[in-house]
Design an enzyme around this catalytic site. Structure first.
Site, short mmCIF file in Angstrom:
data_model
loop_
_atom_site.label_atom_id
_atom_site.label_comp_id
_atom_site.label_asym_id
_atom_site.label_seq_id
_atom_site.Cartn_x
_atom_site.Cartn_y
_atom_site.Cartn_z
N PRO A 15 0.80 -1.22 0.00
CA PRO A 15 0.00 0.00 0.00
C PRO A 15 0.84 1.27 0.00
CG PRO A 15 -0.22 -1.19 2.08
CD PRO A 15 0.50 -2.09 1.14
N ASN A 16 0.32 2.27 -0.68
CA ASN A 16 0.89 3.63 -0.74
C ASN A 16 2.13 3.77 -1.62
OD1 ASN A 16 -1.08 4.76 1.14
ND2 ASN A 16 -0.02 3.55 2.69
N ARG A 23 5.10 11.05 -2.46
CA ARG A 23 4.94 10.75 -1.05
C ARG A 23 6.27 10.93 -0.32
NH1 ARG A 23 4.85 4.62 1.14
NH2 ARG A 23 4.35 5.11 3.28
N TYR A 28 11.58 8.90 0.71
CA TYR A 28 11.51 7.84 -0.30
C TYR A 28 12.11 8.24 -1.65
CZ TYR A 28 8.31 5.84 3.13
OH TYR A 28 7.77 5.33 4.28
N ASN A 79 8.35 -5.38 -1.50
CA ASN A 79 8.33 -4.25 -0.58
C ASN A 79 6.88 -4.13 -0.11
OD1 ASN A 79 8.22 -1.89 0.81
ND2 ASN A 79 9.36 -0.67 -0.70
N ALA A 82 3.68 -0.71 4.67
CA ALA A 82 3.38 -0.86 6.10
C ALA A 82 2.91 -2.27 6.47
CB ALA A 82 2.33 0.18 6.51
N HIS A 85 4.97 -4.67 8.75
CA HIS A 85 5.13 -4.62 10.19
C HIS A 85 4.05 -5.40 10.96
CE1 HIS A 85 8.06 -1.77 8.90
NE2 HIS A 85 7.13 -0.95 8.40
N ASP A 92 2.64 -16.02 6.08
CA ASP A 92 2.16 -17.37 5.77
C ASP A 92 2.23 -17.65 4.27
OD1 ASP A 92 1.60 -18.17 8.35
OD2 ASP A 92 -0.54 -17.73 8.24
N GLU A 103 13.29 -9.14 0.54
CA GLU A 103 12.50 -8.03 1.08
C GLU A 103 13.27 -6.74 0.80
OE1 GLU A 103 12.56 -8.03 5.35
OE2 GLU A 103 10.93 -6.57 5.52
N HIS A 105 13.22 -2.41 1.23
CA HIS A 105 12.65 -1.14 1.69
C HIS A 105 13.53 -0.01 1.20
CE1 HIS A 105 9.75 -3.13 4.15
NE2 HIS A 105 10.71 -3.94 4.58
N LEU A 106 12.90 1.02 0.67
CA LEU A 106 13.66 2.17 0.19
C LEU A 106 14.33 2.88 1.36
CD1 LEU A 106 10.90 3.38 -2.25
CD2 LEU A 106 13.08 2.38 -2.91
N SER A 107 13.56 3.08 2.43
CA SER A 107 14.12 3.70 3.64
C SER A 107 14.69 2.59 4.52
CB SER A 107 13.02 4.45 4.40
OG SER A 107 12.07 3.53 4.92
N ARG A 112 13.67 4.48 11.98
CA ARG A 112 12.45 5.31 11.99
C ARG A 112 11.57 4.96 13.20
NH1 ARG A 112 9.89 4.94 6.27
NH2 ARG A 112 8.71 6.71 7.12
N ARG A 116 7.98 0.54 13.16
CA ARG A 116 8.54 0.06 11.88
C ARG A 116 9.71 -0.90 12.11
NH1 ARG A 116 6.37 3.64 7.81
NH2 ARG A 116 5.88 5.63 8.76
C1 DQA Z 1 8.73 1.20 3.27
C2 DQA Z 1 8.92 1.32 4.79
C3 DQA Z 1 7.60 1.07 5.52
O1 DQA Z 1 7.78 1.25 6.92
C4 DQA Z 1 6.54 2.06 5.04
O2 DQA Z 1 5.30 1.77 5.66
C5 DQA Z 1 6.41 2.11 3.57
C6 DQA Z 1 7.63 2.12 2.76
C7 DQA Z 1 10.03 1.55 2.50
O3 DQA Z 1 10.15 1.18 1.33
O4 DQA Z 1 10.92 2.21 3.06
O5 DQA Z 1 5.30 2.23 3.02
O6 DQA Z 1 8.39 -0.15 2.96
#
Ligand code: DQA
Length: 152
Positions: A15-16, A23, A28, A79, A82, A85, A92, A103, A105-107, A112, A116
């Site tokens: 999501p997002n 964003r 990011y 990725n 959220a 978490h 599963d 896995e 994550h950009l950040s 943080r 997270r």
């Molecule tokens: C994220 C890190 C997550 O904590 C956050 O909810 C995201 C982006 C990242 O790519 O850094 O949506 O997955």
């Protein structure tokens, strides 16, 4: 059109992540999800892979994509946003997939908010690549290529 027979790497985004570029660019970056996927496709083509990608706002859609990948895809890069978490249904689903799982994550979530800091995906991933921004997907594809070559 002839269907390519290259091994497929499925890149899943939670999501997002469709709002990348708009964003919180200070966290990011300014690249859009399409920018990341185009770069990923280039890297994958250089290494002899094909990319399929899906972005979804809900865990159910991602779980279904993981199920469909089981017999078709060589590896998954994910990725989960959220969902990382708290989504045990992703944990599963991923644990039913037998190929490499990376896995991304950009950040770097560990630097943080405290909520997270836990990833429920990390225990079922081959490894995690965090905090490298746009380069994360390139690193992940290289990791997948190495892991698959080691298995041969
Ligand atoms: C994220 C890190 C997550 O904590 C956050 O909810 C995201 C982006 C990242 O790519 O850094 O949506 O997955």
């Amino acid at each position: 059109m002839t269907k390519s027979s290259l091994p497929i790497i499925l890149i899943l985004s939670g999501p997002n992540l469709n709002l990348l570029g708009q964003r919180q660019p200070e966290i990011y970056g300014t690249a859009t999800l399409a920018d990341h996927m185009n770069r990923a496709k280039q890297t994958a083509a250089e290494l002899g892979f094909e990319i399929e990608s899906l972005q979804a706002q809900s865990s159910g859609e991602i779980v279904t994509a993981i199920h469909n990948a089981r017999s078709r895809c060589a590896a998954i890069i994910i990725n989960p946003g959220a969902l990382t978490h708290f989504s045990w249904s992703l944990n599963d689903a991923l644990s039913t997939f037998s190929g490499p799982i990376v896995e991304v994550h950009l950040s770097n979530p560990a630097t943080r908010d405290p909520w997270r800091h836990e990833s429920v995906v990390a225990p079922v991933a081959s490894g995690s690549i965090v905090g490298f921004g746009a380069k994360g997907y390139t690193f992940a594809i290289n990791a997948v290529a190495t892991l698959l070559a080691d298995k041969k």
